[in-house]
Enzyme design. Structure first.
Site, short mmCIF file in Angstrom:
data_model
loop_
_atom_site.label_atom_id
_atom_site.label_comp_id
_atom_site.label_asym_id
_atom_site.label_seq_id
_atom_site.Cartn_x
_atom_site.Cartn_y
_atom_site.Cartn_z
N LYS A 56 0.80 -1.22 0.00
CA LYS A 56 0.00 0.00 0.00
C LYS A 56 0.84 1.27 0.00
CE LYS A 56 -3.47 -0.48 -0.59
NZ LYS A 56 -4.00 -0.78 -1.97
N HIS A 116 6.93 -7.41 -2.50
CA HIS A 116 6.80 -6.71 -1.22
C HIS A 116 7.83 -7.24 -0.22
CE1 HIS A 116 3.31 -4.54 -2.39
NE2 HIS A 116 2.43 -5.51 -2.26
N SER A 146 -4.20 2.84 4.76
CA SER A 146 -4.48 2.21 3.48
C SER A 146 -4.48 0.69 3.59
CB SER A 146 -3.45 2.67 2.44
OG SER A 146 -3.78 2.17 1.16
#
Length: 305
Positions: A56, A116, A146
């Site tokens: 995010k 990620h 988020s």
């Protein structure tokens, strides 16, 4: 890319598993942990481009920007398939679909890839091949908000619980892909040792043209103003929010339930103010400065002007 790997992907992703495991203490989806050896032994290529982020932090935004740069600004070609198909997520294994590794291995070069993973878990071949990496960092407060909403709608991740519960989990790093501090500081420390362009989400919000030009230069390109303008227009928040190839609306509700909240929610700096209590902000600030001590990494939590 071999399109045969993705037949009726939206239909086949009906079965969702949101169980978590961990690798070296980092919480990751259980399916990812099951094929960890395959992921860690992934073979990068010298002309790969890797987009790395903490979840995010503007991942999809940068994917679309880089994809268009690789296509010389050809918007029609960029609409060839959804972002999660054209940019393999190397550590993802969305059963019964192919893993990110399988998807990447089926692609022709040059490949645009996504991760990620924190630095210590990244497949070594990325360092060995000296791959160009674009790391996007976002201030922790907005990242937390988020991610909270993303976990509410993403059926493949554990439900976040209440905001108060999530605040504690996130601050302690007990969320998928681990702690924000370790991730961001880890990538910041090695940015000058490899081909890494470290970009701030807040800077892209402030001046998208300037930051896109940085990426263009980093990738060794030189575009006319017309091409840059096309990239700017196509990657604006408004354009991407209505683009079915970028907004994940092609996924079924059993995967991303966008009736809960949209994948592209606000795209602003400072939304944390609508969630943090005064007490939470005090707790956060104390922990933040404790953990960031000794780094020269600074973030903005509100937009200039």
């Amino acid at each position: 890319m071999n399109p045969e790997l993705f037949p009726k992907f939206s239909e086949e992703l009906e079965i969702v598993d949101n169980k978590m495991g961990e690798v070296q203490g980092v919480p990751l989806p259980e399916a990812t942990c099951e094929i960890w050896e395959q992921i860690y032994n992934f073979q990068a290529r010298e002309d790969d481009i890797l987009i790395s982020t903490y979840p995010k932090a503007g991942t999809t935004w940068m994917q679309e920007i880089v994809d268009l740069i690789m296509l010389d600004g050809d918007v029609k070609k960029s609409m060839r398939s959804p972002c999660f198909v054209k940019v393999p997520f190397i550590e993802l294994y969305p059963k019964p679909m192919p893993s990110g590794v399988q998807a990447a291995n089926a692609m022709e070069s040059p490949r645009l890839l996504k991760t990620h993973l924190p630095t210590q878990l990244l497949p070594p071949s990325f360092w060995e091949k000296n791959v160009k990496v674009i790391y996007v960092a976002r201030n922790m407060k907005d990242c937390m908000v988020s991610y909270f909403h993303f976990q509410r709608m993403n059926q493949a991740l554990p439900h976040p619980g209440t905001w108060n519960e999530y605040f504690s989990k996130f601050t302690a790093g007990n969320v998928p892909w681990g702690g924000w501090f370790d991730h961001v500081i880890g990538w910041w420390k090695i940015k000058d040792k490899h081909q890494i362009l470290f970009v701030f989400y807040e800077d892209i919000i402030e001046d998208s043209r300037r930051e896109i030009q940085k990426v263009v230069k980093f990738l060794g390109e030189d575009f006319s103003e017309d091409v840059v303008q096309k990239i700017l227009q196509h990657t604006s928040f408004k354009a991407m929010k209505s683009n079915p190839m970028a907004n994940f609306t092609s996924l079924p509700e059993s995967v991303f339930d966008q009736s809960v909240t949209s994948f592209m929610r606000k795209g602003v700096v400072g939304d944390w103010r609508n969630h943090f209590t005064v007490a939470q902000d005090e707790i956060f600030e104390k922990e933040y400065w404790r953990r960031m001590e000794g780094t020269n990494l600074t973030f903005r939590t509100q937009q200039l002007g």
